[in-house]
Design a protein around this motif. Sequence first.
Motif, PDB file in Angstrom:
ATOM      1  N   GLY A  25       0.766  -1.226   0.000  1.00 25.05           N
ATOM      2  CA  GLY A  25       0.000   0.000   0.000  1.00 25.05           C
ATOM      3  C   GLY A  25       0.802   1.283   0.000  1.00 25.05           C
ATOM      4  N   VAL A  26       2.020   1.265  -0.498  1.00 25.87           N
ATOM      5  CA  VAL A  26       2.843   2.467  -0.552  1.00 25.87           C
ATOM      6  C   VAL A  26       2.372   3.341  -1.718  1.00 25.87           C
ATOM      7  CG1 VAL A  26       5.171   3.315  -1.058  1.00 25.87           C
ATOM      8  CG2 VAL A  26       4.837   1.475   0.587  1.00 25.87           C
ATOM      9  N   VAL A  27       2.200   4.623  -1.437  1.00 24.26           N
ATOM     10  CA  VAL A  27       1.733   5.576  -2.439  1.00 24.26           C
ATOM     11  C   VAL A  27       2.929   6.196  -3.159  1.00 24.26           C
ATOM     12  CG1 VAL A  27       0.464   7.738  -2.803  1.00 24.26           C
ATOM     13  CG2 VAL A  27      -0.332   6.092  -1.082  1.00 24.26           C
ATOM     14  N   LEU A  28       2.825   6.265  -4.486  1.00 20.33           N
ATOM     15  CA  LEU A  28       3.804   6.984  -5.292  1.00 20.33           C
ATOM     16  C   LEU A  28       3.184   8.309  -5.710  1.00 20.33           C
ATOM     17  CD1 LEU A  28       5.322   4.157  -7.498  1.00 20.33           C
ATOM     18  CD2 LEU A  28       6.100   5.036  -5.310  1.00 20.33           C
ATOM     19  N   TYR A  29       3.954   9.383  -5.554  1.00 19.96           N
ATOM     20  CA  TYR A  29       3.466  10.745  -5.761  1.00 19.96           C
ATOM     21  C   TYR A  29       4.105  11.388  -6.980  1.00 19.96           C
ATOM     22  CZ  TYR A  29       1.844  10.440  -0.903  1.00 19.96           C
ATOM     23  OH  TYR A  29       1.227  10.072   0.260  1.00 19.96           O
ATOM     24  N   GLN A  30       3.412  12.411  -7.511  1.00 20.30           N
ATOM     25  CA  GLN A  30       3.922  13.158  -8.652  1.00 20.30           C
ATOM     26  C   GLN A  30       5.085  14.072  -8.268  1.00 20.30           C
ATOM     27  OE1 GLN A  30       1.082  15.820 -10.574  1.00 20.30           O
ATOM     28  NE2 GLN A  30       1.895  15.158 -12.542  1.00 20.30           N
ATOM     29  N   ALA A  31       5.096  14.562  -7.033  1.00 20.30           N
ATOM     30  CA  ALA A  31       6.142  15.469  -6.551  1.00 20.30           C
ATOM     31  C   ALA A  31       6.501  15.077  -5.117  1.00 20.30           C
ATOM     32  CB  ALA A  31       5.649  16.910  -6.597  1.00 20.30           C
ATOM     33  N   PRO A  32       7.640  15.552  -4.608  1.00 20.02           N
ATOM     34  CA  PRO A  32       8.081  15.161  -3.265  1.00 20.02           C
ATOM     35  C   PRO A  32       7.375  15.931  -2.143  1.00 20.02           C
ATOM     36  CG  PRO A  32       9.727  16.563  -4.252  1.00 20.02           C
ATOM     37  CD  PRO A  32       8.673  16.329  -5.308  1.00 20.02           C
ATOM     38  N   GLN A  33       6.060  15.756  -2.070  1.00 15.56           N
ATOM     39  CA  GLN A  33       5.277  16.353  -0.991  1.00 15.56           C
ATOM     40  C   GLN A  33       3.954  15.608  -0.880  1.00 15.56           C
ATOM     41  OE1 GLN A  33       4.093  20.455  -2.110  1.00 15.56           O
ATOM     42  NE2 GLN A  33       5.295  20.060  -3.948  1.00 15.56           N
ATOM     43  N   ASP A  34       3.480  15.422   0.337  1.00 18.06           N
ATOM     44  CA  ASP A  34       2.258  14.659   0.575  1.00 18.06           C
ATOM     45  C   ASP A  34       1.027  15.281  -0.071  1.00 18.06           C
ATOM     46  OD1 ASP A  34       3.305  12.501   2.101  1.00 18.06           O
ATOM     47  OD2 ASP A  34       3.497  13.843   3.824  1.00 18.06           O
ATOM     48  N   SER A  35       1.041  16.571  -0.324  1.00 21.00           N
ATOM     49  CA  SER A  35      -0.101  17.245  -0.931  1.00 21.00           C
ATOM     50  C   SER A  35      -0.124  17.123  -2.461  1.00 21.00           C
ATOM     51  CB  SER A  35      -0.102  18.721  -0.535  1.00 21.00           C
ATOM     52  OG  SER A  35       1.082  19.351  -1.004  1.00 21.00           O
ATOM     53  N   SER A  36       0.926  16.544  -3.056  1.00 26.68           N
ATOM     54  CA  SER A  36       0.956  16.419  -4.518  1.00 26.68           C
ATOM     55  C   SER A  36       0.035  15.280  -4.973  1.00 26.68           C
ATOM     56  CB  SER A  36       2.386  16.181  -5.003  1.00 26.68           C
ATOM     57  OG  SER A  36       2.821  14.901  -4.653  1.00 26.68           O
ATOM     58  N   LYS A  37      -0.172  15.203  -6.270  1.00 27.63           N
ATOM     59  CA  LYS A  37      -1.050  14.190  -6.858  1.00 27.63           C
ATOM     60  C   LYS A  37      -0.518  12.788  -6.572  1.00 27.63           C
ATOM     61  CE  LYS A  37      -2.942  12.612 -11.228  1.00 27.63           C
ATOM     62  NZ  LYS A  37      -2.935  12.808 -12.681  1.00 27.63           N
ATOM     63  N   LYS A  38      -1.425  11.907  -6.121  1.00 29.01           N
ATOM     64  CA  LYS A  38      -1.072  10.497  -5.903  1.00 29.01           C
ATOM     65  C   LYS A  38      -1.206   9.773  -7.230  1.00 29.01           C
ATOM     66  CE  LYS A  38      -2.528  10.761  -1.163  1.00 29.01           C
ATOM     67  NZ  LYS A  38      -3.588  10.605  -0.212  1.00 29.01           N
ATOM     68  N   LEU A  39      -0.124   9.154  -7.679  1.00 31.18           N
ATOM     69  CA  LEU A  39      -0.129   8.494  -8.980  1.00 31.18           C
ATOM     70  C   LEU A  39      -0.697   7.088  -8.914  1.00 31.18           C
ATOM     71  CD1 LEU A  39       3.338   9.681 -10.282  1.00 31.18           C
ATOM     72  CD2 LEU A  39       1.077  10.621 -10.804  1.00 31.18           C
ATOM     73  N   PHE A  40      -0.206   6.283  -7.971  1.00 34.01           N
ATOM     74  CA  PHE A  40      -0.728   4.935  -7.778  1.00 34.01           C
ATOM     75  C   PHE A  40      -0.177   4.346  -6.492  1.00 34.01           C
ATOM     76  CE2 PHE A  40       2.675   4.862 -10.919  1.00 34.01           C
ATOM     77  CZ  PHE A  40       3.551   3.905 -10.448  1.00 34.01           C
ATOM     78  N   VAL A  41      -0.720   3.189  -6.136  1.00 30.81           N
ATOM     79  CA  VAL A  41      -0.304   2.466  -4.935  1.00 30.81           C
ATOM     80  C   VAL A  41       0.456   1.237  -5.393  1.00 30.81           C
ATOM     81  CG1 VAL A  41      -1.142   1.239  -2.891  1.00 30.81           C
ATOM     82  CG2 VAL A  41      -2.288   3.327  -3.651  1.00 30.81           C
ATOM     83  N   ILE A  42       1.502   0.896  -4.670  1.00 28.21           N
ATOM     84  CA  ILE A  42       2.384  -0.203  -5.079  1.00 28.21           C
ATOM     85  C   ILE A  42       2.522  -1.217  -3.946  1.00 28.21           C
ATOM     86  CG2 ILE A  42       4.519   0.929  -4.390  1.00 28.21           C
ATOM     87  CD1 ILE A  42       5.575   0.065  -7.220  1.00 28.21           C
TER      88      ILE A  42
END
Length: 140
Positions: A25-42
């Motif tokens: 359930g690790v989230v991959l983000y578009q930018a290095p900040q929790d408020s950025s767009k979540k791309l997918f879960v791995i």
Amino acid sequence: MSALLALLASGAAHALDIRSVSRHGVVLYQAPQDSSKKLFVISRDTPLEALSETDTWVRVRDRDGTLAWVHKADLSTRHFVQAVKPLDVRQRADLDSPVLLHADKDVLLELLDNNHAGWLKVKHRDGVVGYVRIEEVWGA
């Protein structure tokens, strides 16, 4: 000419920095900040190539070439590889060696050793230890 040879040699010696996801359930983000767009879960143990990092974030590339950011704490030093096609795990690093396990595409195998001239020593989650061809997996 010698500068070009040195540059080529340094590139050939450069190994990929592969890290594996430490939990489900690790989230991959578009930018290095929790408020950025979540791309997918791995999923846990999925290998990712680390490209750069900050104190708390790592820029990664997955097997498909997708670029993303992940929390550094969500990566493990354990090294897994991912089957890019159905493959056979063999008893020895030899195509004539007996097959110990047939693995489907996308199966994750823990990398134990990478010193067998084109073969990787791997461990399946069921405990089977054997060898696969390096071109049959991603993340080596």
